[in-house]
Design a protein around this motif. Structure first.
Motif, short mmCIF file in Angstrom:
data_model
loop_
_atom_site.label_atom_id
_atom_site.label_comp_id
_atom_site.label_asym_id
_atom_site.label_seq_id
_atom_site.Cartn_x
_atom_site.Cartn_y
_atom_site.Cartn_z
N ALA A 75 -35.82 -0.15 -18.26
CA ALA A 75 -35.17 -0.11 -16.95
C ALA A 75 -33.76 -0.71 -16.94
N ASP A 83 -29.39 2.17 -11.85
CA ASP A 83 -30.18 1.07 -12.41
C ASP A 83 -31.26 0.73 -11.40
N ARG A 85 -33.57 -1.39 -11.39
CA ARG A 85 -33.87 -2.82 -11.16
C ARG A 85 -33.15 -3.32 -9.91
N LEU A 146 -41.05 -1.49 -12.08
CA LEU A 146 -39.65 -1.73 -11.71
C LEU A 146 -39.50 -3.04 -10.95
N GLU A 147 -40.46 -3.35 -10.10
CA GLU A 147 -40.43 -4.64 -9.39
C GLU A 147 -40.51 -5.79 -10.37
N ARG A 149 -39.48 -5.74 -13.50
CA ARG A 149 -38.21 -5.80 -14.23
C ARG A 149 -37.15 -6.48 -13.37
N ARG A 150 -37.19 -6.26 -12.08
CA ARG A 150 -36.26 -6.92 -11.17
C ARG A 150 -36.47 -8.42 -11.21
N ASN A 153 -35.09 -10.21 -14.44
CA ASN A 153 -33.69 -10.03 -14.86
C ASN A 153 -32.74 -10.65 -13.88
#
Length: 153
Positions: A75, A83, A85, A146-147, A149-150, A153
């Motif tokens: 991601a 993107d 994220r 995706l949540e 990965r957010r 990061n």
């Protein structure tokens, strides 16, 4: 000098064409959602799998097989497509709890409509529709990934 310039131009064109080929048509890969709570036929308007470890695992695999070519490995966007994220970044700073929850729900609805219908502008397909290819469980598992990965990061 002209020969060296010609070689450089040819090399740049060759590299560019390989790069463009690498982001060609994607053949969607099946997503095995065995073990996730079935969601039924009625589409949810927010992610029912938030924090679900199995959904995270399934979503990671599904994302990296089906979405990474355009949205980036793990991601992390390479600039070809948004993107993901950052999809709900504006919600994080909302102070009011009810407004924050509504913001995340809106982002979930946007995500789901995007993945179901795809993205087409002026007749050009930027993202194919995945409805009929992925079930609802697979789509929400990808959102769960995706949540995650957010958050990391």
């Amino acid at each position: 000098m002209k020969r060296a310039l010609s070689i450089c131009i040819a090399a740049a064109a060759l590299i560019t064409s390989f790069g463009a080929q690498a982001h060609g048509a994607v053949t969607p890969q099946a997503v095995d959602t065995t073990g996730l709570t079935p969601l039924g036929d009625k589409w949810r308007d927010e992610n029912p799998y938030k924090g679900n470890k199995l959904a995270l695992k399934i979503g990671s695999s599904a994302y990296n097989q089906n979405c990474a070519r355009c949205h980036g490995l793990e991601a992390v966007s390479g600039g070809i497509a948004p993107d993901l994220r950052l999809l709900d970044r504006d919600c994080a700073s909302v102070k009011n709890a009810a407004k924050k929850a509504a913001c995340y729900k809106d982002v979930d609805a946007y995500f789901l409509s995007s993945i179901r219908a795809g993205k087409v502008r002026n007749g050009a397909v930027y993202m194919p529709p995945f409805e009929g290819i992925f079930n609802q469980e697979a789509m929400w598992a990808i959102k769960t990934y995706l949540e995650n990965r957010r958050e990391t990061n």
